[in-house]
Design a protein around this motif. Structure first.
Motif, PDB file in Angstrom:
ATOM      1  N   ARG A   1       0.824  -1.221   0.000  1.00  9.72           N
ATOM      2  CA  ARG A   1       0.000   0.000   0.000  1.00  9.72           C
ATOM      3  C   ARG A   1       0.852   1.262   0.000  1.00  9.72           C
ATOM      4  O   ARG A   1       0.401   2.321  -0.436  1.00  9.72           O
ATOM      5  N   LYS A   2       2.093   1.143   0.480  1.00  7.47           N
ATOM      6  CA  LYS A   2       2.978   2.309   0.554  1.00  7.47           C
ATOM      7  C   LYS A   2       3.959   2.391  -0.619  1.00  7.47           C
ATOM      8  O   LYS A   2       4.661   3.383  -0.761  1.00  7.47           O
ATOM      9  N   THR A   3       4.021   1.319  -1.432  1.00  3.16           N
ATOM     10  CA  THR A   3       5.056   1.230  -2.455  1.00  3.16           C
ATOM     11  C   THR A   3       4.438   0.950  -3.821  1.00  3.16           C
ATOM     12  O   THR A   3       4.183  -0.203  -4.167  1.00  3.16           O
ATOM     13  N   PRO A   4       4.193   1.994  -4.607  1.00  8.48           N
ATOM     14  CA  PRO A   4       3.501   1.829  -5.885  1.00  8.48           C
ATOM     15  C   PRO A   4       4.190   0.869  -6.870  1.00  8.48           C
ATOM     16  O   PRO A   4       3.528   0.093  -7.547  1.00  8.48           O
ATOM     17  N   TRP A   5       5.528   0.905  -6.961  1.00  9.63           N
ATOM     18  CA  TRP A   5       6.211   0.028  -7.917  1.00  9.63           C
ATOM     19  C   TRP A   5       6.003  -1.444  -7.563  1.00  9.63           C
ATOM     20  O   TRP A   5       5.837  -2.285  -8.448  1.00  9.63           O
ATOM     21  N   ALA A   6       5.985  -1.752  -6.273  1.00 11.23           N
ATOM     22  CA  ALA A   6       5.793  -3.139  -5.840  1.00 11.23           C
ATOM     23  C   ALA A   6       4.355  -3.573  -6.088  1.00 11.23           C
ATOM     24  O   ALA A   6       4.098  -4.698  -6.537  1.00 11.23           O
ATOM     25  N   ARG A   7       3.420  -2.684  -5.811  1.00 10.35           N
ATOM     26  CA  ARG A   7       2.011  -3.001  -6.042  1.00 10.35           C
ATOM     27  C   ARG A   7       1.760  -3.262  -7.530  1.00 10.35           C
ATOM     28  O   ARG A   7       1.032  -4.186  -7.901  1.00 10.35           O
ATOM     29  N   GLU A   8       2.391  -2.470  -8.379  1.00  8.98           N
ATOM     30  CA  GLU A   8       2.231  -2.655  -9.818  1.00  8.98           C
ATOM     31  C   GLU A   8       2.740  -4.037 -10.253  1.00  8.98           C
ATOM     32  O   GLU A   8       2.103  -4.721 -11.055  1.00  8.98           O
ATOM     33  N   LYS A   9       3.867  -4.465  -9.704  1.00 12.67           N
ATOM     34  CA  LYS A   9       4.400  -5.792 -10.040  1.00 12.67           C
ATOM     35  C   LYS A   9       3.459  -6.896  -9.575  1.00 12.67           C
ATOM     36  O   LYS A   9       3.248  -7.886 -10.287  1.00 12.67           O
ATOM     37  N   VAL A  10       2.888  -6.734  -8.398  1.00  7.58           N
ATOM     38  CA  VAL A  10       1.955  -7.724  -7.862  1.00  7.58           C
ATOM     39  C   VAL A  10       0.700  -7.783  -8.733  1.00  7.58           C
ATOM     40  O   VAL A  10       0.212  -8.871  -9.052  1.00  7.58           O
ATOM     41  N   GLU A  11       0.191  -6.643  -9.125  1.00  6.35           N
ATOM     42  CA  GLU A  11      -1.003  -6.606  -9.974  1.00  6.35           C
ATOM     43  C   GLU A  11      -0.735  -7.240 -11.338  1.00  6.35           C
ATOM     44  O   GLU A  11      -1.567  -7.973 -11.859  1.00  6.35           O
ATOM     45  N   LYS A  12       0.450  -6.998 -11.905  1.00  9.50           N
ATOM     46  CA  LYS A  12       0.797  -7.606 -13.197  1.00  9.50           C
ATOM     47  C   LYS A  12       0.895  -9.128 -13.076  1.00  9.50           C
ATOM     48  O   LYS A  12       0.431  -9.852 -13.959  1.00  9.50           O
ATOM     49  N   LEU A  13       1.493  -9.608 -11.999  1.00  5.20           N
ATOM     50  CA  LEU A  13       1.601 -11.051 -11.796  1.00  5.20           C
ATOM     51  C   LEU A  13       0.219 -11.665 -11.594  1.00  5.20           C
ATOM     52  O   LEU A  13      -0.067 -12.755 -12.092  1.00  5.20           O
ATOM     53  N   TYR A  14      -0.647 -10.962 -10.904  1.00  9.08           N
ATOM     54  CA  TYR A  14      -2.032 -11.427 -10.707  1.00  9.08           C
ATOM     55  C   TYR A  14      -2.741 -11.589 -12.051  1.00  9.08           C
ATOM     56  O   TYR A  14      -3.354 -12.625 -12.319  1.00  9.08           O
ATOM     57  N   LEU A  15      -2.651 -10.575 -12.896  1.00 13.48           N
ATOM     58  CA  LEU A  15      -3.292 -10.649 -14.212  1.00 13.48           C
ATOM     59  C   LEU A  15      -2.695 -11.773 -15.050  1.00 13.48           C
ATOM     60  O   LEU A  15      -3.420 -12.494 -15.743  1.00 13.48           O
ATOM     61  N   LYS A  16      -1.394 -11.951 -14.966  1.00 13.63           N
ATOM     62  CA  LYS A  16      -0.718 -13.027 -15.692  1.00 13.63           C
ATOM     63  C   LYS A  16      -1.223 -14.392 -15.195  1.00 13.63           C
ATOM     64  O   LYS A  16      -1.463 -15.300 -15.993  1.00 13.63           O
TER      65      LYS A  16
END
Length: 74
Positions: free
Chosen positions: A54-69
């Motif tokens: 929640r505090k780290t946008p770059w990490a959240r983006e990676k998690v969201e991309k892996l989720y979609l994958k």
């Protein structure tokens, strides 16, 4: 009033639900190998990971991309 977002696959999915899905699919060890985040590798927990994401946008983006994958694999 909330706008409809039919083309956004993340719309309505909480970060907690995303993280729980990834842990179920990959497990903490593989998740930590795929995304280098200490909260995935050192004493992992949903709570500590959510706090970091929640505090780290770059990490959240990676998690969201892996989720979609992971959804596309099904």
């Amino acid at each position: 009033m909330a706008e409809q977002q039919p083309n956004n696959p993340l719309h309505g999915v909480t970060l907690k639900a995303i993280l729980e899905h990834l842990v179920e699919v990959y497990g903490w060890e593989e998740l930590g190998d795929r995304i280098r985040i200490n909260s995935f590798n050192t004493d992992p927990s949903i709570k500590s990971s959510l706090t970091f994401l929640r505090k780290t946008p770059w990490a959240r983006e990676k998690v969201e991309k892996l989720y979609l994958k992971s959804l596309n694999k099904k």
